[in-house]
Design an enzyme around this catalytic site. Structure first.
Site, PDB file in Angstrom:
ATOM      1  N   THR A  15       1.060  -1.038   0.019  1.00  0.00           N
ATOM      2  CA  THR A  15      -0.049   0.049  -0.101  1.00  0.00           C
ATOM      3  C   THR A  15       0.767   1.183   0.000  1.00  0.00           C
ATOM      4  O   THR A  15       0.809   2.087  -0.716  1.00  0.00           O
ATOM      5  CB  THR A  15      -0.962  -0.100   1.245  1.00  0.00           C
ATOM      6  OG1 THR A  15      -1.797  -1.180   1.318  1.00  0.00           O
ATOM      7  CG2 THR A  15      -1.809   1.262   1.251  1.00  0.00           C
ATOM      8  N   LYS A  31      -8.041  -1.342  -5.707  1.00  0.00           N
ATOM      9  CA  LYS A  31      -8.015  -2.447  -5.117  1.00  0.00           C
ATOM     10  C   LYS A  31      -9.111  -3.443  -5.240  1.00  0.00           C
ATOM     11  O   LYS A  31     -10.150  -3.049  -4.801  1.00  0.00           O
ATOM     12  CB  LYS A  31      -7.762  -2.085  -3.653  1.00  0.00           C
ATOM     13  CG  LYS A  31      -7.584  -3.622  -2.715  1.00  0.00           C
ATOM     14  CD  LYS A  31      -6.491  -3.299  -1.654  1.00  0.00           C
ATOM     15  CE  LYS A  31      -6.070  -4.761  -1.072  1.00  0.00           C
ATOM     16  NZ  LYS A  31      -4.820  -4.521  -0.042  1.00  0.00           N
ATOM     17  N   GLU A  97      -3.783  -2.874  -6.661  1.00  0.00           N
ATOM     18  CA  GLU A  97      -3.179  -3.655  -5.856  1.00  0.00           C
ATOM     19  C   GLU A  97      -3.677  -4.923  -5.427  1.00  0.00           C
ATOM     20  O   GLU A  97      -5.024  -4.863  -5.209  1.00  0.00           O
ATOM     21  CB  GLU A  97      -3.128  -2.665  -4.282  1.00  0.00           C
ATOM     22  CG  GLU A  97      -2.446  -3.248  -3.410  1.00  0.00           C
ATOM     23  CD  GLU A  97      -2.392  -2.425  -1.982  1.00  0.00           C
ATOM     24  OE1 GLU A  97      -1.703  -2.995  -0.816  1.00  0.00           O
ATOM     25  OE2 GLU A  97      -2.877  -1.282  -1.999  1.00  0.00           O
ATOM     26  N   GLY A  98      -2.943  -5.928  -5.443  1.00  0.00           N
ATOM     27  CA  GLY A  98      -3.385  -7.283  -4.870  1.00  0.00           C
ATOM     28  C   GLY A  98      -3.661  -7.108  -3.569  1.00  0.00           C
ATOM     29  O   GLY A  98      -3.582  -6.354  -2.568  1.00  0.00           O
ATOM     30  N   ALA A  99      -4.269  -8.391  -2.884  1.00  0.00           N
ATOM     31  CA  ALA A  99      -4.299  -8.440  -1.483  1.00  0.00           C
ATOM     32  C   ALA A  99      -3.224  -9.668  -0.990  1.00  0.00           C
ATOM     33  O   ALA A  99      -3.628 -10.737  -1.671  1.00  0.00           O
ATOM     34  CB  ALA A  99      -5.956  -9.353  -1.185  1.00  0.00           C
ATOM     35  N   GLY A 100      -2.341  -9.416  -0.224  1.00  0.00           N
ATOM     36  CA  GLY A 100      -1.594 -10.361   0.390  1.00  0.00           C
ATOM     37  C   GLY A 100      -0.674 -10.832  -0.898  1.00  0.00           C
ATOM     38  O   GLY A 100      -0.314 -10.092  -1.550  1.00  0.00           O
TER      39      GLY A 100
END
Length: 208
Positions: A15, A31, A97-100
């Site tokens: 982030t 996101k 932006e990805g997650a994890g």
């Protein structure tokens, strides 16, 4: 050209890196899956960049708990569908932006890497600079290469570690295109004071 920014794991600084790139290259932000609505990443980036709402696209899924998307969606009674991930306004330059990490599950069948593949965007990989990063980074790069996904480079976040940087480049065959050292204060002014430079400038320039 838009980019998909992913990480080797959670809490590697994706982030902050997104905000850093946005203020230097004037990109929009999306996101697709936001898990944890008490402190959503979009709000964090708005605060860091000072950009107005026109720079931000709403998530495809807003999930209440700060958990893996598949688990958070389950608790919310939602099923995440891969077909629902469509890049907003294709003519706009967006950092997604990805997650994890890339093998975080989004449902019983698919993972974050499947969203990356569907969106067909060039990829930037964020990795921590310190202990453990070589293993995590090499595993992530290996999986991206297996699927022939277009990894543009690696961004290291944290105290500079020349040994780790050299090992990552040697064993992965992928360049570390920039590094962001820890900032005592995080805001637009401090992010602007640390220029990405070098290969990252070349990547953003070459993609228009």
């Amino acid at each position: 050209m838009s980019f998909f920014l992913t990480g080797t794991d959670t809490e590697v600084g994706k982030t902050v890196i997104c905000a850093w790139l946005m203020v230097h290259y004037k990109y929009h932000y999306w996101k697709p899956i936001q898990s944890g609505m008490d402190s959503p990443d979009t709000k964090t980036i708005q605060k860091l960049t000072g950009f107005d709402n026109s720079f931000f696209f709403p998530p495809a899924y807003e999930l209440q708990q700060p958990l893996s998307p598949h688990e958070s969606a389950k608790r919310d009674g939602i099923k995440i569908e891969l077909a629902n991930f469509l890049l907003p306004r294709k003519e706009t330059k967006v950092i997604v932006e990805g997650a994890g990490g890339i093998l975080v599950p989004i449902n019983e069948k698919y993972f974050i890497i499947d969203i990356i593949k569907k969106l067909k965007l060039p990829i930037l990989l964020v990795a921590r600079s310190g202990l453990g990063t070589i293993n995590h980074t090499l595993l992530t790069v290996s999986e991206l290469k297996k699927r022939n996904l277009p990894l543009q480079g690696i961004i290291l976040n944290g105290e500079r570690n020349q040994s780790n940087k050299e090992a990552i480049e040697k064993y992965s065959g992928v360049s570390v295109v920039s590094e962001l050292e820890p900032l005592k204060t995080l805001n637009k002014k401090t992010l602007l004071s640390h220029k990405p430079g070098g290969r990252l400038d070349e990547i953003f320039a070459s993609t228009g």
